[in-house]
Structures are given as C-alpha cells and as structure tokens.
Design a protein around this motif. Structure first.
Motif, PDB file in Angstrom:
ATOM      1  N   UNK A 194       0.835  -1.204   0.000  1.00  0.00           N
ATOM      2  CA  UNK A 194       0.000   0.000   0.000  1.00  0.00           C
ATOM      3  C   UNK A 194       0.871   1.255   0.000  1.00  0.00           C
ATOM      4  N   UNK A 195       2.059   1.140   0.573  1.00  0.00           N
ATOM      5  CA  UNK A 195       2.948   2.302   0.642  1.00  0.00           C
ATOM      6  C   UNK A 195       3.303   2.814  -0.741  1.00  0.00           C
ATOM      7  N   UNK A 196       3.397   1.904  -1.714  1.00  0.00           N
ATOM      8  CA  UNK A 196       3.778   2.367  -3.049  1.00  0.00           C
ATOM      9  C   UNK A 196       2.678   3.199  -3.693  1.00  0.00           C
ATOM     10  N   UNK A 197       1.456   2.996  -3.289  1.00  0.00           N
ATOM     11  CA  UNK A 197       0.376   3.789  -3.874  1.00  0.00           C
ATOM     12  C   UNK A 197       0.494   5.262  -3.505  1.00  0.00           C
ATOM     13  N   UNK A 198       1.331   5.574  -2.528  1.00  0.00           N
ATOM     14  CA  UNK A 198       1.569   6.972  -2.144  1.00  0.00           C
ATOM     15  C   UNK A 198       2.880   7.504  -2.716  1.00  0.00           C
TER      16      UNK A 198
ATOM     17  N   UNK B 284      -7.261  -9.706 -11.180  1.00  0.00           N
ATOM     18  CA  UNK B 284      -6.379  -8.565 -10.997  1.00  0.00           C
ATOM     19  C   UNK B 284      -7.079  -7.219 -10.944  1.00  0.00           C
ATOM     20  N   UNK B 285      -8.237  -7.101 -11.595  1.00  0.00           N
ATOM     21  CA  UNK B 285      -8.929  -5.813 -11.674  1.00  0.00           C
ATOM     22  C   UNK B 285      -9.498  -5.444 -10.309  1.00  0.00           C
ATOM     23  N   UNK B 286      -9.118  -4.266  -9.822  1.00  0.00           N
ATOM     24  CA  UNK B 286      -9.558  -3.813  -8.504  1.00  0.00           C
ATOM     25  C   UNK B 286     -10.372  -2.533  -8.574  1.00  0.00           C
ATOM     26  N   UNK B 287     -10.719  -2.093  -9.789  1.00  0.00           N
ATOM     27  CA  UNK B 287     -11.520  -0.879  -9.927  1.00  0.00           C
ATOM     28  C   UNK B 287     -10.700   0.379 -10.095  1.00  0.00           C
ATOM     29  N   UNK B 288      -9.528   0.424  -9.436  1.00  0.00           N
ATOM     30  CA  UNK B 288      -8.714   1.638  -9.484  1.00  0.00           C
ATOM     31  C   UNK B 288      -7.365   1.412 -10.141  1.00  0.00           C
ATOM     32  N   UNK B 289      -7.155   0.239 -10.767  1.00  0.00           N
ATOM     33  CA  UNK B 289      -5.844  -0.073 -11.351  1.00  0.00           C
ATOM     34  C   UNK B 289      -5.924  -0.360 -12.840  1.00  0.00           C
ATOM     35  N   UNK B 290      -6.995   0.074 -13.485  1.00  0.00           N
ATOM     36  CA  UNK B 290      -7.216  -0.150 -14.909  1.00  0.00           C
ATOM     37  C   UNK B 290      -8.696  -0.057 -15.191  1.00  0.00           C
TER      38      UNK B 290
ATOM     39  N   UNK C 282      -4.259   9.907 -13.264  1.00  0.00           N
ATOM     40  CA  UNK C 282      -3.701   8.792 -14.051  1.00  0.00           C
ATOM     41  C   UNK C 282      -2.604   8.078 -13.261  1.00  0.00           C
ATOM     42  N   UNK C 283      -1.728   8.855 -12.656  1.00  0.00           N
ATOM     43  CA  UNK C 283      -0.606   8.270 -11.937  1.00  0.00           C
ATOM     44  C   UNK C 283      -1.060   7.547 -10.673  1.00  0.00           C
TER      45      UNK C 283
ATOM     46  N   UNK D 258      -1.327   2.236  -8.408  1.00  0.00           N
ATOM     47  CA  UNK D 258      -2.180   1.147  -7.922  1.00  0.00           C
ATOM     48  C   UNK D 258      -1.961  -0.114  -8.748  1.00  0.00           C
ATOM     49  N   UNK D 259      -1.737   0.043 -10.069  1.00  0.00           N
ATOM     50  CA  UNK D 259      -1.481  -1.119 -10.923  1.00  0.00           C
ATOM     51  C   UNK D 259      -0.206  -1.832 -10.489  1.00  0.00           C
ATOM     52  N   UNK D 260       0.866  -1.070 -10.284  1.00  0.00           N
ATOM     53  CA  UNK D 260       2.130  -1.669  -9.862  1.00  0.00           C
ATOM     54  C   UNK D 260       1.972  -2.352  -8.507  1.00  0.00           C
ATOM     55  N   UNK D 261       1.318  -1.679  -7.574  1.00  0.00           N
ATOM     56  CA  UNK D 261       1.213  -2.178  -6.208  1.00  0.00           C
ATOM     57  C   UNK D 261       0.289  -3.378  -6.090  1.00  0.00           C
TER      58      UNK D 261
END
Length: 846
Positions: free
Chosen positions: A443-447, A625-631, A678-679, A684-687
């Motif tokens: 989760x830290x990477x999302x920040x 993989x789809x979480x709503x906020x990562x694509x 976008x970022x 979120x995609x990476x994390x």
C-alpha cells in the motif's frame, strides 16, 4: 579474385575478463541489465544483428577491442560487480533450501516438460505466451532454488520471423540458427560421453541427442534429431516450431515425451515429480508406464504410480484447439509400442480417446488428464472453463467437482519490470521486495511521489518509442519505402500522445480489430488535436491461419488510411524485445478477447508491473487482478452466445471507456503538467499486480501444492503393495460398479421455511460393496445451477441393511433458500485416491 574457402579465427578473452565466456552460457544474463551491458559494449553492431546474442558477440568482437576493455577501469568495474553478483546468486541460501518443506522426500527433483521456451529474443524457441511462461517458470525456479530440470525441443529454424509486405500480407521467413550461435552445450552422460537415446516413430529408430542450457540454477535439456545416421526426414523432424503437418507434430511429441524421459535417464536425472505443461508432452506418461511394465508391474499398477506424481497444466480453453490426431496416424506412429505396455491397439487408443467436436480422436489433452493426479488451468476463470470443457471425462460428476483446479500464471519480475521501475519501487519499499510475494506493505507504493513516477513513465515511453521507430524504419526500408516515408518514420510514435498498445498472437477470438468496428467514432477519439491518441499493434498469425493474417492486413491498410496515418501503426516481427518495449512504453494495454477464451494473458501483467494501465475484457487473469482503481474493465464480465452481438456490445463499451474515462483522465493535468489521477491508477497497478501475479508466487504454488505432495504420494504408493491394491480396486470398480443402483425419496414437505430441516431417504443396491466403501450424499444447488455449480452436499448416514442392500437417511437444514434442485448419489471411496472423483464410480438416483 577467387575465394578458396573460409576459416574463423576466434578472439581470445584476456584473463582479466576471462569469465565473460562462462557468463554468456548462463541465461542469468537475460534478466540482468548490467550483464547484458557487458556484451553490448563489446560490439554494438554484432549485438543488434544477432538479436542480442552474447555468444555471437564474443565470436565476432575484435581482439583489439577485448584487449582495450580489459584495461578500461569503467568497464572492469561493471564486470567485477556483475561477476560478484552472479557468484553470490549461485551461492546464496534459497527459498527452497530454507523455507520449502520437503518432508520425507530425500532428494526432490522436479521434471518440467514443455514444447517451447521463451527465455530471450535471441533464442527463437517460442511462439508466444506458452513459451514465455515456460521460460519465466524456469527463471523463477532458479531464483527460488527449486530443483527443477526442464525438457524441451531444439528447433534450428525456430518459429518464423514475420515480414509484412506493403499490402499488409504476412510472409513467414525461417532462419536456421546453428547450435554454435546459441548458449547451449552438448548434454553428457555421467561418464562424460555425449548422451544419445533412441525413440521409434513410424517404424524407424530415431536417434536423439540433447543440448544443455543453463538458466541460473536450473538446467534445461533441448532434444535434437539432427543426428548422423538418422533418416533425412527424421533429421528435419524438429526443424521448426509448430511447422509441418500432423505427422510432423505427433513425431515431435514422441521425441519430447518418450525421448525426454529416456534422455533424463541417460544423464542420471531421477525426478520425484513430473510436470506436463500443455498436452504436447503427454507421451511422457506412457513412456514412464512402459518402464514400469518392463520392470514387472502390470500396466494398471504402472498407471497408478505414474499419475500419482504427475502434474498437468492445461492451457487452450477451446477443446478444438487442443492437439488431437486421427487414430490411424497414432497407430502408425506407435506401431508395436502398445505391446510393450501390455495393451491391445484398441486399449491403447482408448487411453487418449475424446470427442473434440468432430468425433472421437486421439487427444493429447485427454491423455494427459487421465495420467495425472494434479491438473490445473492457468487462471481462476480458466480453471472453471477447463472443468466445463473436460467434464465428459468424469461422467456423472458435477462441473464444479471435476478435479481440475487452477494456478494463476505470473511473470518473472526481473525480466519484465523495467530497471527504472524496480529502482523506484526499491526506493519506496526498501530492499528485498522482489523475492517475496507478500502483499503486505505494498500500500505504501500507492503513495509514491507522482512526479517521480511520471518521470519514470515518460523516460520509459521515450526509450520504447525510439526502439519502435528503429524497428519500423527497418520494416520500411525492406518495403523499399520512399525517402519521404523513411524521413517521416523518424517522427512517428508521438511521445506526448496517449499510446495504446495491442500485442499478441493474431487469432480470431482475440479480436485485434474490435477497436475498428466503428471507424468514424474511432477517428473522433484519435484525432482530437488537444488530446491525441495513437494505437500500436504487433503480433503474428500462424502461417496456416488465413483469418488471422487477414486481420493483420486490415490493420496495415488502416494505417495507410489518411484518417489514421500516423495514429495507427503495426510493428512487424513481434518477439520478446518488442514485447518488452510495448509493455514498458505504452500508456494503455488493450486486451479484448471473447470471454472466456483467454487462458491467462500474461502480457497484461507485464504491462501493469511497469505502470501501464490495462483496458481489458474480464477474461484470463484480469478478473482476479482488476480492482476498480488499477485499470478498466470492458464489458462488465458478460459472455455472449452470439458473437456478433457480443462484438457490438464490447466495442461500444470500449469506445465509451475511451471517450469518458481513459482519454480525459490522461490529459487531466495539474499546474505542473502532471496527470495526478492517471498516476494514482498507475501506482495502484504496480502495487496490486506485482506481489500477486509474479512467477515466484506461481512456482511456489506448484512446489507446495503439487510437486512435493506428488513426490510423497508416489513414494508411498510405491511402498508395499499399495499400487497393486489401488489397481485391483479400479478393476473391481470397472467390473461391478455398473450393478450399483440408488433410489431416493423426499420424506418432508417439498416447500419449507428457511432453517427448517429436510429429510431424505435412499435405498442403495451395491452387490459386493460394504458400507464403509460407499459415500451416499444429498447434493443440492439453486435450480438455475442444475446441480453443476455452487453445490452443497449433505452426507447421508446408514440406517440399516446388509449384503449389498442398504438404507440411508439424511436430515439437514438447507444452507440455500429459494427454488432448489437436489439429487442423491452414491460413490465409491478409497483412501488411496487424492481426488474422490477420480474413482470414476458415481451413480445418481434416477
């Protein structure tokens, strides 16, 4: 001048950099950018001409250049660091040595069979996703220290190189690569001799040698029939991957399955578990049975022992797409082999008999399913699809209980995540994240600082687009394009435009041209001067797939249409290098197969790990993989029985997402020109994808769920007379189970309130069977599921009876409400079975 002949003078490596040769023969360099840099710096032209092959570079580099870099302190600093890290990699404590529980398996060793391997673009032994997955599997096994030995085939001409003519037609070009241009060495027996085994196919003995390929800590052995003394037809049997007719294909699969087992025996490898990746290697199971029969076991016992420690991964989600042969071809190829199994020709054919939609055939997938205990699809949805397709091999078993599970594919992070992204992740999460599959802490990477992520994404995009320009320019020069067109290619691929990538095999169900369904609407999306969008396509169609080649031609023609010129581009000769460029450098990864026909689709995982956003149908891995906020998800997970209707609906969903969400979000910038929304999705995609969909997690699952339990299972079954007892039990099932009957009755009202108890009675007639050998159950589901999916099971207890006639009763409160369907079944049980449904003994009350 008259040339008398040619000779080659090999340069000599100075002692100071003498280990470059050793490094070139270990595919460790394929996932280490610093190692590749060592070879690229030696001879950039040879590096590019050879498609990045260190072996060719070391042969073609000038002696003067080698002597110079051996004195260059900057080069030597990189060399020393690479060699030190390589030595440390091979000497370190691994996950398998320290964390995997091998139990009482004394010397675990796992054999992995696959018809193709995608390790690197310079080794063209792959056609697409299956091979790249196999390559990633071996790389991850090396990272984890898993004692894996891979077996495959050596194709001197590999898979074809794609040339697209000016009119869009595809030409297949084959280039023969001699073994001396590859990082392969001869496979040797324990006493140091060249390992050569013999297989028999179509009445001829075929000599098979092998090449050893080092993949870090994993050895791969590639079988080769271009051996002196073989018939000319047999010497060319393995010339091409997926080349030739069905006779060629079954011959190749005999070499892989039968020859692969014999080769492992010859070099002294003794696997405790065996993995068939796709049905191409199914003959491996028959050869292992033949060995046991030759040792005095019955075929029935041998089959139990072989299946006990065999894993089969099914890939193709369409029955008709699986390898199957006419029975007369199989008989001609294996003439006499069935006698070594103790079978008749008819019994041999029945081992692989299945109907793929056009009548009974000799099915490699059916053979593999029948000779394995652990069976899996490559994504959760694909597991469901596989159970439905192959349910007929388990008559009377509800679809949800068909013993095919799933292990969702993952990709090798070190190969596919760009170094700049890895460095950014390390800066946020600290060292050590790459070797773990733990989702905690991500989760830290999302920040992450969006400005830093934006810098990385823009840099990757520029690098990738420069690479694609070079590829396109080469393509145009070959097509004898005009000077103006060549000059224009230098400005193609606008780095500031939203770039959508589509790259995969061009099969009809993948719907490469779905986005062109409404050209006017697409033109409005692409041509907005304030929000430009460009589409980049790559992919090959099988040389025999005219429909797939037609899709390529149509895209090529559209790229020349004045409305789409410069906005729609097709890059020829899709390979792993193009795959890296696209999955790192585009902004959006487009994937729109007909659900549920995509098995996994790992390219989307590679893209997401680099911060590229998936715009995909909910098929393959994406539903997980789809979480709503990562694509974005196209079509909402619907499946259509009418292709035309489905295409129309999914195209409309695709256009709407582009118009309302994707394009506006990309161009919504803050005062510094950074697309913060976008970022946020990119981070979120990476994390969300990296910790869950990496090959390390995948291989750990295979080891802990299949390889080690299978090793234990086979050893225990081999001990004493367990295999014989299980084989005899199956014989008893075959003889007497058809006499088993069951009748049932509902002894309570057909309409009841939730929480109320329901009573069901049953009468079982099972001559020769004792109650402890039977399981009698009430099975129920919602009526719409028709006792196939989302089942509930209520065991019935023995009320009375003896001598094969028994009464059972169940009293239970249903866990479901609404209109339910229910049934009563009796099935045979045996503690030696891993999956109850593999008893193939179930009878339902009529």
């Amino acid at each position: 001048m008259k040339v008398l002949g040619h000779l080659t003078v090999q340069p000599r490596l100075p002692e100071r950099i003498g280990r470059l040769d050793e490094l070139a023969y270990d595919l460790y360099w394929t996932w280490k950018p610093e190692a590749r840099r060592l070879f690229r710096e030696l001879h950039r032209d040879a590096w590019e001409r050879s498609n990045h092959d260190p072996v060719v570079v070391l042969r073609e580099v000038d002696q003067e250049r080698l002597d110079a870099v051996a004195r260059d302190p900057d080069y030597l600093a990189v060399y020393d660091d690479v060699i030190a890290r390589w030595d440390a990699y091979r000497a370190r404590d691994t996950w398998f040595a320290t964390a995997a529980d091998a139990g009482d398996v004394a010397e675990p060793r796992f054999a992995y069979f696959c018809a193709e391997y995608g390790w690197h673009e310079s080794i063209a032994l792959y056609s697409g996703g299956l091979g790249v997955l196999a390559g990633d599997h071996t790389k991850a096994a090396s990272d984890l220290g898993v004692p894996l030995t891979a077996v495959g085939l050596y194709y001197p001409e590999g898979y074809f190189h794609q040339r697209v003519a000016d009119d869009g037609s595809q030409e297949a070009v084959y280039v023969r690569v001699p073994p001396e241009d590859t990082p392969f060495t001869p496979a040797l027996t324990p006493d140091g001799a060249r390992a050569v085994v013999t297989v028999r196919a179509f009445g001829r003995d075929v000599r098979v040698q092998a090449w050893r390929c080092r993949v870090g800590l994993v050895d791969a052995y590639l079988l080769d029939t271009d051996v002196a003394g073989n018939h000319e037809e047999d010497r060319r049997l393995l010339a091409r991957l997926y080349g030739g007719d069905q006779r060629t294909r079954i011959g190749q699969e005999v070499v892989l399955g039968v020859g692969g087992v014999r080769l492992l025996r010859a070099i002294g490898v003794r696997p405790t578990s065996w993995h068939m990746n796709e049905g191409h290697s199914a003959f491996m199971a028959l050869e292992r049975c033949r060995e046991l029969v030759a040792q005095g076991r019955s075929f029935a016992e041998a089959r139990e022992l072989v299946a006990a420690n065999t894993v089969f991964t099914v890939h193709t989600p369409v029955a008709a797409g699986n390898d199957a042969f006419p029975f007369d071809l199989a008989r001609a190829c294996f003439d006499g082999y069935w006698e070594e199994l103790g079978l008749s020709a008819k019994e041999f054919e029945d081992l692989a008999r299945a109907d793929h939609g056009w009548g009974d055939t000799f099915s490699m997938t059916a053979l593999a399913l029948r000779f394995s205990t652990d069976r899996n699809g490559v994504a959760e949805l694909h597991g469901e699809t596989s159970r439905r397709i192959w349910a007929g091999l388990w008559p009377g078993v509800p679809v949800d209980e068909v013993p095919i599970t799933h292990v969702t594919n993952g990709v090798h992070v070190r190969t596919w995540m760009a170094p700049a992204v890895r460095d950014l992740v390390t800066a946020v999460l600290g060292e050590g994240w790459i070797d773990g599959a733990d989702e905690a802490g991500w989760e830290a990477f999302e920040s992450v600082d969006p400005a830093r992520l934006w810098d990385v994404r823009r840099s990757l995009k520029r690098q990738s687009l420069r690479f694609l320009r070079r590829r396109l320019a080469r393509q145009l020069r070959r097509q004898e394009a005009s000077a103006a067109d060549l000059k224009g290619s230098e400005t193609l691929f606008d780095p500031d435009a939203l770039t959508i990538g589509f790259a995969r095999r061009f099969a009809a169900y993948k719907r490469a041209t779905l986005i062109f369904r409404d050209l006017d609407r697409l033109h409005r999306i692409l041509a907005d001067p304030g929000k430009p969008v460009q589409l980049v396509f790559a992919g090959k169609a099988h040389p025999a797939d005219q429909q797939g080649q037609g899709l390529i031609a149509s895209i090529h023609r559209l790229s020349k249409d004045e409305r789409f010129a410069g906005r729609v581009l097709f890059v020829e000769d899709y390979d792993m290098a193009v795959g890296r460029a696209l999955t790192r450098g585009v902004d959006v990864w487009l994937n729109n197969p007909r659900r549920p026909l995509e098995a996994s689709g790992t390219s989307g995982q590679k893209a997401a790990m680099n911060g590229v956003l998936n715009l995909s149908v909910l098929d393959g891995w994406w539903p997980e993989g789809f979480a709503g906020d990562n694509g974005w998800a196209i079509g909402g997970g619907r499946e259509y029985h009418d292709d035309e209707r489905g295409d129309a609906a999914d195209a409309d969903s695709l256009y709407a997402l582009l118009e309302r969400e994707v394009v506006p979000l990309y161009y919504d910038r803050d005062a510094s020109g950074i697309p913060l929304g976008w970022l946020k999705r990119s981070a979120a995609a990476i994390a969300s994808v990296t910790p869950r969909f990496n090959a390390g997690r995948m291989v750990k699952e295979y080891v802990t769920r299949f390889y080690l339990p299978g090793s234990v299972r086979e050893r225990r079954l081999r001990a004493g007379d367990a295999a014989r007892r299980l084989a005899e039990w199956r014989g008893r099932v075959a003889r007497s189970w058809p006499e088993v009957t069951v009748s049932a009755r509902l002894e309570s009202p057909a309409v009841t309130d939730a929480g109320e108890r329901v009573v069901v009675g049953a009468e079982v007639t099972a001559p020769g069977w004792e109650p402890e050998e039977l399981a009698v159950e009430v099975v129920y589901s919602h009526a719409d599921d028709a006792l196939q999916r989302r089942l509930r099971v209520a065991p019935m207890t023995l009320a009375s009876g003896a001598d094969g006639r028994y009464s059972y009763r169940a009293e239970f409160a249903p866990e479901l409400s609404g209109r339910l369907a229910y049934g009563v079944r009796v099935r045979a049980v045996n503690d030696l079975l891993t999956h109850p449904q593999d008893a193939h003994a179930v009878t339902w009350a009529g």
